[in-house]
Design a protein around this motif. Structure first.
Motif, PDB file in Angstrom:
ATOM      1  N   ASN A 227     -59.359   0.191 -19.300  1.00 36.46           N
ATOM      2  CA  ASN A 227     -59.614   1.803 -19.702  1.00 36.46           C
ATOM      3  C   ASN A 227     -60.992   2.327 -19.873  1.00 36.46           C
ATOM      4  OD1 ASN A 227     -56.831   2.151 -20.194  1.00 36.46           O
ATOM      5  ND2 ASN A 227     -56.615   2.193 -22.495  1.00 36.46           N
ATOM      6  N   ASN A 449     -57.681   4.700 -26.098  1.00 38.23           N
ATOM      7  CA  ASN A 449     -57.170   5.387 -25.033  1.00 38.23           C
ATOM      8  C   ASN A 449     -57.899   6.585 -25.090  1.00 38.23           C
ATOM      9  OD1 ASN A 449     -54.847   3.859 -24.035  1.00 38.23           O
ATOM     10  ND2 ASN A 449     -53.972   4.219 -26.128  1.00 38.23           N
ATOM     11  N   ASN A 483     -54.719  15.619 -19.766  1.00 37.57           N
ATOM     12  CA  ASN A 483     -54.816  14.435 -19.075  1.00 37.57           C
ATOM     13  C   ASN A 483     -54.749  13.147 -19.674  1.00 37.57           C
ATOM     14  OD1 ASN A 483     -55.529  13.068 -16.461  1.00 37.57           O
ATOM     15  ND2 ASN A 483     -57.523  12.982 -16.864  1.00 37.57           N
ATOM     16  N   PRO A 485     -55.781   9.475 -18.775  1.00 32.75           N
ATOM     17  CA  PRO A 485     -56.444   8.495 -17.774  1.00 32.75           C
ATOM     18  C   PRO A 485     -56.526   7.231 -18.200  1.00 32.75           C
ATOM     19  CG  PRO A 485     -58.050   9.698 -18.339  1.00 32.75           C
ATOM     20  CD  PRO A 485     -56.986  10.276 -19.418  1.00 32.75           C
ATOM     21  N   ASN A 486     -55.556   6.715 -18.274  1.00 32.82           N
ATOM     22  CA  ASN A 486     -55.656   5.335 -18.973  1.00 32.82           C
ATOM     23  C   ASN A 486     -54.924   4.207 -18.058  1.00 32.82           C
ATOM     24  OD1 ASN A 486     -56.980   5.766 -21.749  1.00 32.82           O
ATOM     25  ND2 ASN A 486     -55.247   7.059 -21.613  1.00 32.82           N
ATOM     26  N   GLN A 487     -54.972   2.835 -18.535  1.00 39.08           N
ATOM     27  CA  GLN A 487     -54.196   1.861 -17.999  1.00 39.08           C
ATOM     28  C   GLN A 487     -53.393   0.883 -18.928  1.00 39.08           C
ATOM     29  OE1 GLN A 487     -53.880   1.221 -14.981  1.00 39.08           O
ATOM     30  NE2 GLN A 487     -55.762   2.221 -13.842  1.00 39.08           N
ATOM     31  N   SER A 490     -50.774   6.308 -17.131  1.00 44.71           N
ATOM     32  CA  SER A 490     -51.941   7.444 -16.820  1.00 44.71           C
ATOM     33  C   SER A 490     -50.856   8.661 -16.633  1.00 44.71           C
ATOM     34  CB  SER A 490     -52.692   7.219 -15.767  1.00 44.71           C
ATOM     35  OG  SER A 490     -52.191   6.954 -14.469  1.00 44.71           O
TER      36      SER A 490
END
Length: 751
Positions: A227, A449, A483, A485-487, A490
């Protein structure tokens, strides 16, 4: 009840009624820094000591400084100990900052090194990268990278709604490298005059990243989680001990001289006409403060700019080509507006270019920088006349204000005026656009996050002072975006409305008169226990687009059935899609009346297969195949790429795109060929040639570019362009229609 319309209305209503207490609960703006987790590295003064800059870190001064390592792996195993060790040391004097890095490697013969050309992509090579957050604002940073051959790359990072890296910024600095039986090492010198910083502060944000390409291993000094990463200044460590450093007067004068020759074929006269010229120009840059830079450009020329990659457009909407001209690239991060929403009230290619034809720029001025928490960008350009095109004035103003830790609010204003305008019709008034955007972001949502919210509104005045037929709603756009935008997870959801008459004079817009809802979700876990597969990504993308009267126009549904990233660096992906289109008027696909699609409703399914091999191999390639319904018929598209690197500094890349379309009672095919040849003799001397041909325009075009960096900031360019027309119907095969050559020398004086 139409569930999709009902859901859209609920989502819009909810988004515009977000209470402040909810934002606080989510963690936006909260100060949650844990000082115990922040890594530090010390800078050591070397006043009075001269270093031998050869890339070998063996001077007594370096050996007395403790090496700072303790990198952690980001991939393939998050948080694991790296397979090879890295040591970094930092020093400075009053004029420069120095970095010494040793990249130990147990198998030096396997170090991957292909690239030498400045700013070339290092996706093929071992590399070392770092950032400087010189204002400690955790929002912007300078980016630098090198490889074992001494290639230099740099750029500007801006955070907020996603991480943005502008690699077209070129700083003046140098690096020396050495490959030995221990691995490889480097010594780097960056003048303080090349970067802006707060002279009152002795602390910068800093981070380092090393890539071991043959292992596809990424390791970071800090911010090693998926992240996080190097491009996030929020996760950087700190550099301490900087004192006594100076930017000098902050004045930079960059004169240039250019000589040009061109020859073009005149169809009406059935003969060639040629012109030649020699000219001078200059840029002047002055740091009003350490954070605020003023620039003036006179008789600006972009002869050295690389050509655009050719595209064949089979859609109903115009294509967007990226900006490549230096003057418009510096400070472009501040000028970005709602960057994740693809709204462009300011698009710099509308200045000095009309339908791809260069228009001379007589002069321009620019003021870009920061004042505390305020970010400012002012731009004014005056263009000259060209053929039937009259001189124009372009003005752009952008202001953003930072608040909380990662959030901002901003406004933008553009103004375009044309002398005795013939392009837009008479009578005409100055065309003005204004807008505002809000970006709220936190990287501490439910731990580490990232969660983001953005909203925007843009409008412009009518094209004519006598036009009373349009409202502000017709000439505006508005929308919002959430949004995540994470791992490994997402997701995002966005909504926007475009008025029927929206057409910003210095902006870019593809489509008008619609409402669009667009949610998407992706899942991409790492397979840390697998020796074959590194990651598999799955995802769903949905688009629901209606007219302003809520009539369904477009509906897209795409399923990513799996994009597999292998440990070897190879990739494989499969996607399935369903598309609905309502066409309310005829569509001439090629613009030549050969294939016309009638108004009506069209539903089509399609699929796409993609595969690529690891880029660090001497021979690598990619292939993509797409097939499915296309309006009244079907379409198949084959895209292939091949890259060969037979020796150091030699890169040969080729691409081929073939499209076959069948339609009711008709059909056609298109072909596009591209070849790029790069000969990089040293990191400072390079020759590149680009060849492109498509059978729609039947034009073969070449662009050859030679660059010699005598010293950083002093360059010589030689550019040669040649276009041939292949027209068998007129018995003309490879008939020269245009050719031109230019030689340009640039020198930088610093005070």
């Amino acid at each position: 009840m139409n569930f999709q319309n009902h859901f859209t209305k609920i989502l819009i209503k909810a988004s515009y009624q977000i209470p402040i207490y909810l934002i606080a609960v989510l963690g936006f703006g909260q100060d949650m820094d844990n000082e115990n987790d922040v890594k530090e590295i010390m800078g050591y003064s070397l006043e009075g000591i001269e270093l031998r800059m050869d890339g070998i870190v063996d001077e007594e001064f370096w050996t007395t400084i403790p090496g700072n390592g303790n990198f952690l792996m980001q991939e393939p195993i998050e948080g694991a100990k790296p397979t090879e060790q890295t040591e970094v040391r930092i020093a400075f004097d009053s004029q420069n900052i120095y970095i010494a890095v040793i990249c130990y490697d147990s198998s030096p013969s396997d170090i991957k090194t292909f690239q030498k050309k400045r700013d070339a992509s290092l996706e093929t090579d071992d590399r070392f990268r770092w950032i400087f957050d010189t204002f400690m604002d955790k929002r912007s940073a300078y980016f630098f990278e090198i490889n074992p051959l001494g290639l230099r790359g740099d750029g500007l990072i801006s955070s907020g709604q996603g991480q943005s890296l502008n690699t077209d910024w070129d700083g003046i600095w140098n690096a020396w490298t050495y490959i030995g039986d221990f691995g490889w090492s480097a010594e780097i010198k960056i003048p303080f005059r090349s970067i802006n910083f707060d002279p009152k502060s002795d602390v910068w944000g800093i981070n380092f990243q090393r890539t071991i390409r043959r292992k596809n291993e990424e390791q970071l000094w800090t911010g090693h989680r998926r992240n996080q990463g190097l491009l996030r200044p929020q996760n950087a460590g700190i550099l301490t001990g900087l004192v006594g450093h100076s930017q000098g007067l902050g004045l930079e004068i960059v004169p240039y001289g250019i000589t040009q020759y061109s020859k073009e074929y005149d169809d009406e006269k059935d003969e060639y006409s040629s012109t030649s010229s020699a000219d001078l120009g200059f840029d002047i840059n002055y740091n009003i403060t350490s954070q605020l830079k003023a620039s003036i450009t006179y008789n600006t020329d972009f002869a050295q700019t690389e050509v655009d990659n050719r595209q064949i457009n089979l859609t109903r909407f115009p294509l967007r080509f990226p900006e490549k001209r230096d003057f418009f690239l510096e400070g472009s991060s501040i000028l970005q507006f709602a960057p994740s929403s693809n709204v462009d009230p300011y698009f710099s290619r509308r200045i000095g270019l009309v339908n791809g034809i260069p228009i001379p720029i007589k002069y321009g001025g620019r003021l870009i920088g920061n004042i505390g928490k305020s970010n400012i960008a002012l731009l004014h350009v005056r263009t000259g006349s060209e053929g039937e095109l009259n001189p124009e004035n372009f003005s752009v103003a952008r202001y953003t204000r930072n608040f909380w830790k990662e959030s901002s609010i901003g406004i933008i204003y553009t103004h375009r005026s044309t002398e005795d305008d013939i392009l837009f019709g008479n009578p005409i008034q100055d065309r003005k656009t204004w807008g505002t955007d809000l970006n709220i972001s936190t990287s501490e949502f439910l731990g580490d996050n990232t969660l983001q919210f953005s909203a925007f509104f843009v409008a412009h005045n009518p094209a004519s002072p006598f036009d009373n037929s349009t409202s502000i709603s017709d000439r505006s756009v508005r929308g919002f975006r959430f949004n995540f935008p994470n791992q490994p997870w997402s997701a995002w959801v966005s909504y926007r409305e475009f008025g029927d008459e929206y057409d910003p004079a210095i902006g870019f817009n593809q489509r008008n008169g619609f409402k669009r809802l667009q949610p998407a979700i992706n899942y991409a876990p790492l397979f840390e226990k697998s020796s074959i597969i590194r990651e598999i990504e799955w995802g769903i993308y949905y688009e629901y687009l209606t007219s302003l009267e809520n009539k369904l126009l477009t509906e897209n549904l795409r399923f990513n059935l799996g994009t597999i990233s292998f440990e070897s660096g190879d990739n494989l992906g499969v996607e399935v899609s369903r598309n609905f289109e309502f066409l309310n008027e005829e569509f001439d696909i090629l613009g030549d009346s050969t294939v016309i699609v009638a108004p009506g409703k069209y539903v089509n399914w399609g699929y796409e297969l993609q595969a690529s091999s690891a880029s660090f191999r001497k021979v690598s390639g990619s292939i993509g195949y797409e097939a499915g319904g296309f309006w009244t018929g079907n379409i198949t598209s084959l895209v292939m790429g091949l890259t060969i690197r037979p020796a150091l500094g030699i890169n040969l890349s080729s691409g081929y795109t073939h499209t076959q379309v069948s339609a009711e009672n008709s059909g056609f095919s298109t072909n596009l060929f591209q070849i790029d040849l790069g000969l990089d003799f040293t990191p400072d001397i390079s020759l590149s040639s680009n060849f492109q041909f498509d059978d729609i325009s039947d034009v073969l075009g070449t662009n050859t570019r030679f660059r010699w960096i005598i010293t950083p900031g002093t360059d010589i360019f030689f550019v040669y362009n040649h276009n041939w027309l292949n027209d068998p119907t007129l018995n003309r095969r490879l008939f020269t229609t245009q050719q031109g050559a230019a030689m340009k020398a640039v020198y930088t004086y610093r005070f």
